[in-house]
Design an enzyme around this catalytic site. Structure first.
Site, mmCIF file in Angstrom:
data_model
loop_
_atom_site.group_PDB
_atom_site.id
_atom_site.type_symbol
_atom_site.label_atom_id
_atom_site.label_comp_id
_atom_site.label_asym_id
_atom_site.label_seq_id
_atom_site.Cartn_x
_atom_site.Cartn_y
_atom_site.Cartn_z
ATOM 1 C CE LYS A 155 6.340 0.324 -9.269
ATOM 2 N NZ LYS A 155 5.124 -0.736 -8.716
ATOM 3 C CE1 TYR A 164 5.193 0.763 -12.271
ATOM 4 C CE2 TYR A 164 4.912 3.178 -11.516
ATOM 5 C CZ TYR A 164 4.592 1.659 -11.254
ATOM 6 O OH TYR A 164 3.231 1.514 -10.684
HETATM 7 O O1 NGF Z 1 -1.658 -0.589 -9.309
HETATM 8 C C1 NGF Z 1 -0.648 -1.445 -9.373
HETATM 9 C C2 NGF Z 1 -1.469 -2.178 -11.302
HETATM 10 N N1 NGF Z 1 -0.210 -1.980 -9.660
HETATM 11 C C3 NGF Z 1 0.559 -2.537 -8.338
HETATM 12 C C4 NGF Z 1 2.118 -1.910 -8.071
HETATM 13 O O2 NGF Z 1 2.869 -3.042 -9.355
HETATM 14 C C5 NGF Z 1 2.530 -0.835 -8.526
HETATM 15 C C6 NGF Z 1 0.491 -3.168 -7.341
HETATM 16 O O3 NGF Z 1 1.111 -3.395 -5.932
HETATM 17 C C7 NGF Z 1 2.592 -0.013 -7.457
HETATM 18 O O4 NGF Z 1 2.418 -0.228 -6.432
HETATM 19 C C8 NGF Z 1 3.047 1.604 -7.211
HETATM 20 O O5 NGF Z 1 3.688 1.958 -8.823
HETATM 21 O O6 NGF Z 1 2.820 1.950 -6.245
HETATM 22 C C9 NGF Z 1 -1.361 -3.996 -7.232
HETATM 23 O O7 NGF Z 1 -1.368 -2.721 -6.447
HETATM 24 C C10 NGF Z 1 -1.241 -5.094 -6.345
HETATM 25 O O8 NGF Z 1 0.034 -5.939 -7.232
HETATM 26 C C11 NGF Z 1 -2.372 -5.072 -5.820
HETATM 27 O O9 NGF Z 1 -2.690 -6.425 -7.835
HETATM 28 O O10 NGF Z 1 -1.567 -2.924 -12.131
#
Ligand code: NGF
Length: 293
Positions: free
Chosen positions: A163, A135
């Protein structure tokens, strides 16, 4: 590896009115995502607030998910923690309860060398026979994964993918090239799902998928069928919602508030993540309408 491609929902943390883990709500939410065309769930990641929960709580969450939807959806568990020892404990537990794969960020808080992060990840990999997904989220961990380290990790059969939550699609393409055609690259930024797919991602894991899984499934379907114009229309619609969500006091609070409007009460995020104040609820309702279209 097909079972890891496509749309994987980064599942929200579920709490009761006292802020304790609600296994009932976990089960309800997991069940809610079955039958929509999504591939699976990513449990205990950023969206899942794994870093804000104890090892015991994280085990409880995973057990509830496995009991409810294990075998129906692909379950990837984020086992990243500050201490390698905790990650190893979570990794072993993931294998015992039958998860499909484990995944981890570099250990947080300390500034770590690549050698240190490699040892950290390797300890988890060696403690189970489960597939491992790196990740990469440098904006929160401060660790920049090099293509050299990625290549060394990817050389092991057990390390099946990465990821990538950084916003550079160039980096995504570079990781794909470094890992090789069989190495999975999963898109992180939801607002760039189509861009990520277009430049080599095999699917994505995202936190906003959980309030609009059907829309992300549409992007994926259109992409697979080569209908790029339509795929872009869906992505643009999704991005209007994400723009609104990002303007709220907290992203996950906003997502949870949307689910609550639909009758799914999974509580509020844990501090330091903020809940949504009542004056922002009109905006939450507007975003919900936009999704339901
Ligand atoms: O939360 C972040 C920080 N990124 C998430 C995702 O890449 C990680 C993304 O969905 C994730 O979902 C997890 O590990 O749970 C964002 O929330 C989204 O693109 C809105 O900006 O970058």
């Amino acid at each position: 590896l097909e079972r890891f491609k496509g749309i994987t929902i980064a599942m929200y943390a579920c709490y009761d009115a006292n802020g304790e883990i609600s296994t009932e709500a976990v089960k309800q939410l997991a069940r809610h995502y079955v039958g929509l065309g999504v591939t699976g769930l990513y449990v205990g990641g950023s969206t899942g607030e794994g870093m804000l929960q104890s090892v015991e709580e994280r085990k409880l969450v995973l057990e509830a998910v496995m009991e409810e939807v294990g075998g129906e959806l692909t379950i990837i568990v984020h086992v990243g923690a500050a201490a390698t020892k905790d990650s190893v404990e979570l990794a072993k537990h993931a294998e015992v309860v039958g998860a499909d794969a484990i995944s981890a960020v570099p250990a947080i808080y300390y500034r770590l060398s690549p050698a240190s992060v490699e040892r950290h990840w390797q300890a988890m990999i060696d403690s189970t026979s489960l597939p491992f997904i790196i990740y990469h989220i440098p904006q929160t961990t401060g660790f920049q994964l090099s293509t050299e380290l990625l290549k060394r990790m990817a050389a092991q059969e057990q390390v099946i993918g990465v990821k990538i939550s950084s916003e550079s699609t160039f980096e995504l393409q570079q990781f794909k090239a470094a890992g090789g055609p069989e190495f999975l690259v999963l898109n992180g930024p939801d607002e760039q799902y189509l861009a990520g797919r277009s430049i080599g991602a095999d699917g994505g894991i995202g936190g906003t998928y959980g309030v609009m899984p059907e829309l992300f499934v549409k992007i994926e379907q259109c992409f697979r069928e080569g209908k790029m114009k339509e795929a872009l229309e869906w992505q643009n619609r999704v991005n209007e919602v994400i723009t609104g969500l990002l303007a709220l006091p907290s992203l996950y609070g906003g997502c949870k508030a949307i689910l609550k409007l639909r009758g799914l009460d999974i509580g509020e995020p844990r501090l330091p993540l903020l809940p949504i104040p009542s004056e922002a609820m009109d905006e939450v309702a507007r975003l919900n309408e936009k999704i339901l279209g």
